[in-house]
Write a protein that holds these residues in place. Structure first.
Motif, mmCIF file in Angstrom:
data_model
loop_
_atom_site.group_PDB
_atom_site.id
_atom_site.type_symbol
_atom_site.label_atom_id
_atom_site.label_comp_id
_atom_site.label_asym_id
_atom_site.label_seq_id
_atom_site.Cartn_x
_atom_site.Cartn_y
_atom_site.Cartn_z
ATOM 1 N N ARG A 172 0.852 -1.197 0.000
ATOM 2 C CA ARG A 172 0.000 0.000 0.000
ATOM 3 C C ARG A 172 0.890 1.251 0.000
ATOM 4 N NH1 ARG A 172 -5.279 0.444 2.054
ATOM 5 N NH2 ARG A 172 -4.995 -1.488 3.256
ATOM 6 N N THR A 218 -6.165 3.892 -0.544
ATOM 7 C CA THR A 218 -7.337 3.271 0.072
ATOM 8 C C THR A 218 -7.356 1.778 -0.243
ATOM 9 O OG1 THR A 218 -8.739 3.596 -1.873
ATOM 10 C CG2 THR A 218 -8.632 5.415 -0.252
ATOM 11 N N ASP A 219 -8.211 1.041 0.485
ATOM 12 C CA ASP A 219 -8.376 -0.388 0.202
ATOM 13 C C ASP A 219 -8.781 -0.598 -1.252
ATOM 14 O OD1 ASP A 219 -7.832 -0.841 2.853
ATOM 15 O OD2 ASP A 219 -9.900 -1.311 3.425
ATOM 16 N N GLU A 220 -9.703 0.241 -1.729
ATOM 17 C CA GLU A 220 -10.216 0.099 -3.093
ATOM 18 C C GLU A 220 -9.125 0.343 -4.127
ATOM 19 O OE1 GLU A 220 -13.332 0.696 -0.234
ATOM 20 O OE2 GLU A 220 -11.588 1.966 -0.698
ATOM 21 N N ALA A 227 -6.798 -2.693 -4.160
ATOM 22 C CA ALA A 227 -7.463 -3.812 -4.827
ATOM 23 C C ALA A 227 -7.479 -3.622 -6.341
ATOM 24 C CB ALA A 227 -8.885 -3.973 -4.290
ATOM 25 N N ALA A 253 -0.683 -6.330 2.857
ATOM 26 C CA ALA A 253 -1.888 -5.572 2.514
ATOM 27 C C ALA A 253 -2.226 -5.717 1.034
ATOM 28 C CB ALA A 253 -1.717 -4.098 2.877
ATOM 29 N N GLN A 292 -5.914 -7.250 0.091
ATOM 30 C CA GLN A 292 -6.898 -6.454 -0.640
ATOM 31 C C GLN A 292 -7.137 -7.006 -2.041
ATOM 32 O OE1 GLN A 292 -8.741 -4.380 0.831
ATOM 33 N NE2 GLN A 292 -7.558 -4.260 2.735
ATOM 34 N N THR A 293 -6.086 -7.487 -2.700
ATOM 35 C CA THR A 293 -6.243 -8.055 -4.037
ATOM 36 C C THR A 293 -7.078 -9.323 -4.003
ATOM 37 O OG1 THR A 293 -4.116 -7.152 -4.769
ATOM 38 C CG2 THR A 293 -5.014 -8.995 -6.037
ATOM 39 N N GLN A 304 -9.178 -10.340 -1.845
ATOM 40 C CA GLN A 304 -10.565 -10.116 -1.422
ATOM 41 C C GLN A 304 -11.503 -9.988 -2.619
ATOM 42 O OE1 GLN A 304 -12.314 -9.642 1.677
ATOM 43 N NE2 GLN A 304 -10.523 -10.662 2.542
ATOM 44 N N THR A 305 -10.952 -9.592 -3.762
ATOM 45 C CA THR A 305 -11.791 -9.383 -4.943
ATOM 46 C C THR A 305 -12.103 -10.691 -5.677
ATOM 47 O OG1 THR A 305 -9.926 -9.015 -6.452
ATOM 48 C CG2 THR A 305 -10.753 -7.105 -5.239
ATOM 49 N N SER A 362 -8.504 -15.607 0.529
ATOM 50 C CA SER A 362 -8.254 -14.220 0.939
ATOM 51 C C SER A 362 -7.717 -14.024 2.349
ATOM 52 C CB SER A 362 -9.551 -13.418 0.788
ATOM 53 O OG SER A 362 -10.588 -13.965 1.593
#
Length: 248
Positions: free
Chosen positions: A137, A179-181, A184, A209, A213-214, A216-217, A231
């Motif tokens: 991140r 951000t998380d988004e 991702a 991180a 985050q990646t 999670q998608t 995830s």
């Protein structure tokens, strides 16, 4: 026959095996265990591995050699930060180093990052390349800011840095944290890029991180247990192998 509905088939030529690795313990990780504010300390700029981190690297290296994985990997991709490149070459690099052999440059020079480690050979191992899209991140934390590529090239002579566009780190901002988004989205872009590569078995050495985050998608079309397996958080120097399917 009820189990048939939860199974599937896909052409092998549309699949790749991706071996995801989180870097081994860095000095920032050790500092964070004592003080949660450690990640913001300038002391941990571009954090290098701890002695425990190098032990973790040695253990993973033994594992991939004993199971035969080291002979199957065609390409190693790493984030351009000291701790990920140290982990990558330590786990997947060649054995020993002799600068008298064919004038071949090492993957890592001796004592890089105050490691006390000997140089690591670039012989009898896959090629190594670094990519900005799989960095941790971005922003605020000095441990996630990289050095100039010209500095890294002196420390890791046999790593391919040609995909990095800028010598200096223009992506990291002192006052803006991704951000998380955003992490991702960067991760999905990276995974899509992996699909374009000719190699079928690839190791990727990256960060906690970024991986969380990646990943999670992905897995939304799977059973919740499978999605959790995809995830869940990575430990330091943990390797997790996954099948990447190109559905395009």
């Amino acid at each position: 026959m009820d189990g048939v509905t939860s199974s599937g088939l896909f052409p092998l030529q549309r699949c790749k095996t991706i071996h995801l690795v989180r870097h081994a313990q860095g000095i920032h990780n050790k500092g964070h265990e004592k003080d949660h504010r450690a990640y913001s300390s300038p002391e941990f700029f571009d954090a290098h591995l701890t002695p425990l981190g190098w032990d973790q690297v040695d253990n993973l290296r033994k594992h991939i050699k004993s199971c035969g994985l080291s002979k199957r990997i065609e390409l190693v991709i790493a984030s351009p930060l000291l701790r990920t490149m140290q982990t990558a070459v330590g786990v997947f690099g060649g054995d020993g180093y002799d600068d008298g052999v064919n004038n071949t440059p090492p993957l890592m020079v001796e004592n890089t990052g105050d490691s006390g480690r000997p140089a690591i050979s670039s012989l009898n191992c896959p090629p190594f390349v670094v990519v900005e899209d799989c960095r941790e991140r971005l922003g605020v934390n000095p441990c996630d800011k990289r050095r100039s590529i010209s500095e890294y090239q002196k420390l890791f002579p046999a790593i391919d840095f040609s995909l990095i566009e800028n010598d200096e780190d223009i992506l990291w901002k002192a006052d803006i944290r991704e951000t998380d988004e955003e992490v991702a989205a960067r991760g999905v872009k990276f995974i899509s890029w992996l699909c374009t590569l000719k190699e079928k078995e690839i190791a990727v050495v990256t960060h906690s991180a970024f991986l969380f985050q990646t990943l999670q998608t992905f897995g939304g079309d799977c059973h919740p247990i499978i999605k959790e397996e995809i995830s869940k958080q990575f430990g330091n120097c943990e390797l997790r192998s996954m099948l990447l399917v190109d559905r395009s």
